[in-house]
Design an enzyme around this catalytic site. Structure first.
Site, mmCIF file in Angstrom:
data_model
loop_
_atom_site.group_PDB
_atom_site.id
_atom_site.type_symbol
_atom_site.label_atom_id
_atom_site.label_comp_id
_atom_site.label_asym_id
_atom_site.label_seq_id
_atom_site.Cartn_x
_atom_site.Cartn_y
_atom_site.Cartn_z
ATOM 1 N N LYS A 49 23.098 78.535 74.086
ATOM 2 C CA LYS A 49 22.264 79.299 73.148
ATOM 3 C C LYS A 49 20.780 79.219 73.510
ATOM 4 O O LYS A 49 20.000 80.093 73.124
ATOM 5 C CB LYS A 49 22.498 78.815 71.712
ATOM 6 C CG LYS A 49 23.961 78.864 71.261
ATOM 7 C CD LYS A 49 24.638 80.156 71.604
ATOM 8 C CE LYS A 49 26.092 80.280 71.170
ATOM 9 N NZ LYS A 49 27.030 79.256 71.658
ATOM 10 N N TYR A 264 40.223 78.813 65.683
ATOM 11 C CA TYR A 264 38.874 78.375 66.055
ATOM 12 C C TYR A 264 38.645 76.912 65.670
ATOM 13 O O TYR A 264 38.896 76.521 64.517
ATOM 14 C CB TYR A 264 37.829 79.253 65.358
ATOM 15 C CG TYR A 264 36.419 78.763 65.595
ATOM 16 C CD1 TYR A 264 35.691 79.219 66.694
ATOM 17 C CD2 TYR A 264 35.825 77.827 64.758
ATOM 18 C CE1 TYR A 264 34.413 78.750 66.934
ATOM 19 C CE2 TYR A 264 34.545 77.352 64.993
ATOM 20 C CZ TYR A 264 33.848 77.817 66.082
ATOM 21 O OH TYR A 264 32.586 77.353 66.315
ATOM 22 N N TYR A 290 34.711 74.886 72.552
ATOM 23 C CA TYR A 290 34.467 75.970 73.512
ATOM 24 C C TYR A 290 34.811 75.580 74.958
ATOM 25 O O TYR A 290 35.812 76.034 75.505
ATOM 26 C CB TYR A 290 32.998 76.408 73.447
ATOM 27 C CG TYR A 290 32.574 76.996 72.129
ATOM 28 C CD1 TYR A 290 32.749 78.351 71.867
ATOM 29 C CD2 TYR A 290 31.985 76.207 71.145
ATOM 30 C CE1 TYR A 290 32.346 78.893 70.661
ATOM 31 C CE2 TYR A 290 31.584 76.749 69.934
ATOM 32 C CZ TYR A 290 31.766 78.098 69.701
ATOM 33 O OH TYR A 290 31.369 78.639 68.501
HETATM 34 C C1 LIG Z 1 28.499 79.465 71.473
HETATM 35 C C2 LIG Z 1 29.207 78.709 72.544
HETATM 36 C C3 LIG Z 1 30.029 79.369 73.482
HETATM 37 C C4 LIG Z 1 30.359 80.822 73.402
HETATM 38 O O1 LIG Z 1 29.299 81.637 73.828
HETATM 39 P P1 LIG Z 1 29.148 83.083 73.162
HETATM 40 O O2 LIG Z 1 27.924 83.621 73.766
HETATM 41 O O3 LIG Z 1 29.036 82.824 71.684
HETATM 42 O O4 LIG Z 1 30.364 83.867 73.485
HETATM 43 C C5 LIG Z 1 30.600 78.631 74.495
HETATM 44 N N1 LIG Z 1 30.392 77.302 74.571
HETATM 45 C C6 LIG Z 1 29.628 76.629 73.694
HETATM 46 C C7 LIG Z 1 29.503 75.167 73.853
HETATM 47 C C8 LIG Z 1 29.010 77.307 72.649
HETATM 48 O O5 LIG Z 1 28.258 76.623 71.779
#
Ligand SMILES: *Cc1c(COP(=O)(O)O)cnc(C)c1O
Length: 332
Positions: A49, A264, A290
């Site tokens: 992010k 999720y 993720y």
């Molecule tokens: C938000 C996030 C993602 C996913 O990325 P997006 O741009 O939201 O698709 C992947 N890995 C981590 C650790 C994240 O925080």
């Protein structure tokens, strides 16, 4: 492409390393795996992010905002990085958290990212039930702040709009530059995909430079078809924002939703195994929501023969290891 036209603040400690993973590659018997260390973007534990926030915070400042509002799941890495970026730029930060994962225990509710949100000075305004229209909740809250004389700037979940996705157009360019310096032919890029900004930015950036490197997003939430459509919509918006004149084909967006598990943020055995392997063979910490599922997807695709034995595959580590502390029991 002329990225310096867009307002940007500097947050990323970049370029982030592009490194080989020799022990994991040997363990899996090929292809040759590399990792793009976007867990090392540097801002309060880093993560993907941060690249998006370089453009979003710059836009907020340009619009004269004094407070940013964003939303995410309880253990949102995006919320934590937004809190840090706002602190660094003297903006207040208000967080709306969605109880997307329920009854996961005290660590999940209070440790990891939640602890750091508080430490970074963000205010957790509300914890809303799963399924709440979070975008609307943010807009309603922004309206309240405006009525009280504040100047709020709303950042969508995951920072995923055409402004935020520019951060991953930058990453695509950075990675291509590194691969040229290293003499590395990249055959595939794989990463975890959620709110879509990462994949949309990467695809747009790679297409803009006509590199033809396929990107595979491992979905952490939505089914394949829906995820691909969501990513493609943002690809089109990002390309438009960039002023690209040629159409990016729909086939450039590929997602795989076979590694979501029950939902999720809910652990899968493959995720736990992928995190253990990567920790013990490479000394790299992935996250349970993720990048752990992303790596489980990469390993699964390797086992299914999706890649050639001599291919060079880059896994984009999108960060999130702070979230491990919310999942202590999963790894006990
Ligand atoms: C938000 C996030 C993602 C996913 O990325 P997006 O741009 O939201 O698709 C992947 N890995 C981590 C650790 C994240 O925080």
């Amino acid at each position: 492409m002329h990225l310096s036209r867009f307002p940007r603040v500097r947050l990323v400690h970049g370029p982030t390393p592009l490194e080989p993973m020799p022990r994991l590659s040997a363990h899996l018997g090929g292809p040759t795996l590399y990792i793009k260390r976007d867990d090392c973007t540097g801002l309060a534990s880093g993560g993907n992010k941060t690249r998006k926030l370089e453009f979003l915070i710059a836009d907020a400042l340009q619009q004269g905002a004094d407070v940013v509002i964003t939303q995410g799941a309880t253990q949102s890495n995006h919320a934590r990085q937004t809190a840090a970026a706002a602190a660094k730029h003297g903006l207040d930060c208000k967080l709306l958290l969605e109880k997307r994962v329920s009854d996961f225990g005290e660590d999940y509710e209070q440790s990891g990212n939640v602890m750091l949100d508080n430490l970074l000075g963000a205010e957790i305004v509300s914890r809303l039930p799963a399924g709440t229209d979070m975008q609307k909740a943010m807009e309603d809250f922004a309206q309240e702040l405006r009525a009280a004389g504040r100047k709020p700037y709303v950042i969508p979940g995951g920072g995923s709009n055409a402004i935020g996705a520019l951060g991953y157009v930058v990453c695509a360019q950075e990675m291509l530059g590194q691969s040229f310096d290293m003499g590395l032919r990249i055959d595939h890029v794989v990463h975890a995909t959620g709110s879509t900004g990462t994949q949309a930015g990467l695809v747009t950036g790679l297409q803009a430079s006509n590199s033809r490197i396929p990107v595979m997003g491992i979905s952490v939430r939505a089914p394949k078809q829906a995820q691909e459509e969501n990513v493609y919509r943002l690809v089109q918006a990002t390309a438009k924002h960039l002023g690209m004149t040629h159409e990016i084909p729909r086939e450039t967006v590929a997602a795989n939703s076979d590694y979501v598990g029950a939902g999720y943020g809910l652990p899968t055995p493959e995720m736990v195994e992928a995190i253990r392997l990567t920790a013990r063979l490479e000394g790299i910490l992935l996250d349970p929501v993720y990048s752990g599922k992303g790596m489980a997807g990469l390993i699964g695709l390797i086992q299914q023969g999706h890649f050639g034995k001599n291919d060079n595959v880059v896994f984009v580590h999108t960060g999130g290891s702070v979230g491990l502390f919310g999942y202590r029991n999963t790894f006990a």
